[in-house]
Design a protein around this motif. Sequence first.
Motif, PDB file in Angstrom:
ATOM      1  N   VAL A 193       3.855  54.793-102.295  1.00  0.00           N
ATOM      2  CA  VAL A 193       4.519  55.896-101.577  1.00  0.00           C
ATOM      3  C   VAL A 193       5.748  55.368-100.853  1.00  0.00           C
ATOM      4  CG1 VAL A 193       4.226  57.618 -99.759  1.00  0.00           C
ATOM      5  CG2 VAL A 193       2.341  57.131-101.310  1.00  0.00           C
ATOM      6  N   GLN A 194       6.917  55.963-101.135  1.00  0.00           N
ATOM      7  CA  GLN A 194       8.190  55.465-100.608  1.00  0.00           C
ATOM      8  C   GLN A 194       8.250  55.410 -99.081  1.00  0.00           C
ATOM      9  OE1 GLN A 194       9.431  53.456-102.783  1.00  0.00           O
ATOM     10  NE2 GLN A 194      11.311  53.743-101.641  1.00  0.00           N
ATOM     11  N   THR A 195       7.646  56.403 -98.420  1.00  0.00           N
ATOM     12  CA  THR A 195       7.711  56.422 -96.945  1.00  0.00           C
ATOM     13  C   THR A 195       6.991  55.224 -96.335  1.00  0.00           C
ATOM     14  OG1 THR A 195       6.089  58.188 -97.283  1.00  0.00           O
ATOM     15  CG2 THR A 195       8.085  58.779 -96.089  1.00  0.00           C
ATOM     16  N   MET A 196       6.180  54.540 -97.131  1.00  0.00           N
ATOM     17  CA  MET A 196       5.427  53.399 -96.591  1.00  0.00           C
ATOM     18  C   MET A 196       6.002  52.065 -97.064  1.00  0.00           C
ATOM     19  SD  MET A 196       1.546  54.861 -96.871  1.00  0.00           S
ATOM     20  CE  MET A 196       1.109  56.432 -96.093  1.00  0.00           C
ATOM     21  N   LYS A 197       7.264  52.080 -97.482  1.00  0.00           N
ATOM     22  CA  LYS A 197       7.832  50.854 -98.077  1.00  0.00           C
ATOM     23  C   LYS A 197       8.046  49.726 -97.066  1.00  0.00           C
ATOM     24  CE  LYS A 197      12.725  52.283 -98.089  1.00  0.00           C
ATOM     25  NZ  LYS A 197      12.531  53.391 -97.131  1.00  0.00           N
TER      26      LYS A 197
END
Length: 248
Positions: A193-197
């Motif tokens: 998930v991109q928001t958790m990069k």
Amino acid sequence: KVDKLELVLKKMAQVLAANTNYATMISGPSYHKTKLKFIQLSKMEKHKLLVVVVVEGNIIKNTMIDIEDNLSDEELLNLNILLNSSLNGLTIEEINLDVISKLKGDAGNHSQVVDLVLNEVAEAIKAGEEDLQIYTSGATNIFKYPELSDGDRASELLKAFEQKDVLQELITDVNEASDETGIQVYIGNETPVQTMKDCSVVTANYDLGEGIRGTIGIIGPKRMDYANVVDSLKALKVQLDELIKKES
């Protein structure tokens, strides 16, 4: 029993957050091997078929499809027999290319109908696997780590943590990546998930047998204490397995 399991999972998410000082999530158990139970094709009008698909858990999906062929009653009966004898009891993973090409070969000049029906079968099975409960705890632990708590980053992460579809996407990706119940570690950009990069995500699946399983996840900074996290996850999996054995 379901209510009791829900309470156990909520409590375990809290315990895990307290033990690790990171954000945690646990998904409730869901089918990952939903089997097809029954297919019924019925003629409505000249070029329209009603497709009824029943999957495990008695989830029923009805759809109208447009077909080019004009099927006689006998052809329709034969197609119903062929579809049910070829597909009943199979999971989506088992309806592979071999099964499909054999089925289309047997259907002869009605292979287009088979294609359309297979789409409906896939949708019905997906619907049976999508109703996911997710329990979270410790989201505000993010503020304990300066690299995650500056400016918009923390609010973005908190928002992601409150959005069921984001967590569901994470769980789906984790399950597609591994069919095992082993522990997986995603660091930074590896995170599905991109928001958790900017984070690390450590996940493990717990297994209730018969294709029913759930996912435990821990989200923290990249410098997380991996040894402690992995130990906590292992201990939790053992507890869950024992609890579930006791319940069943």
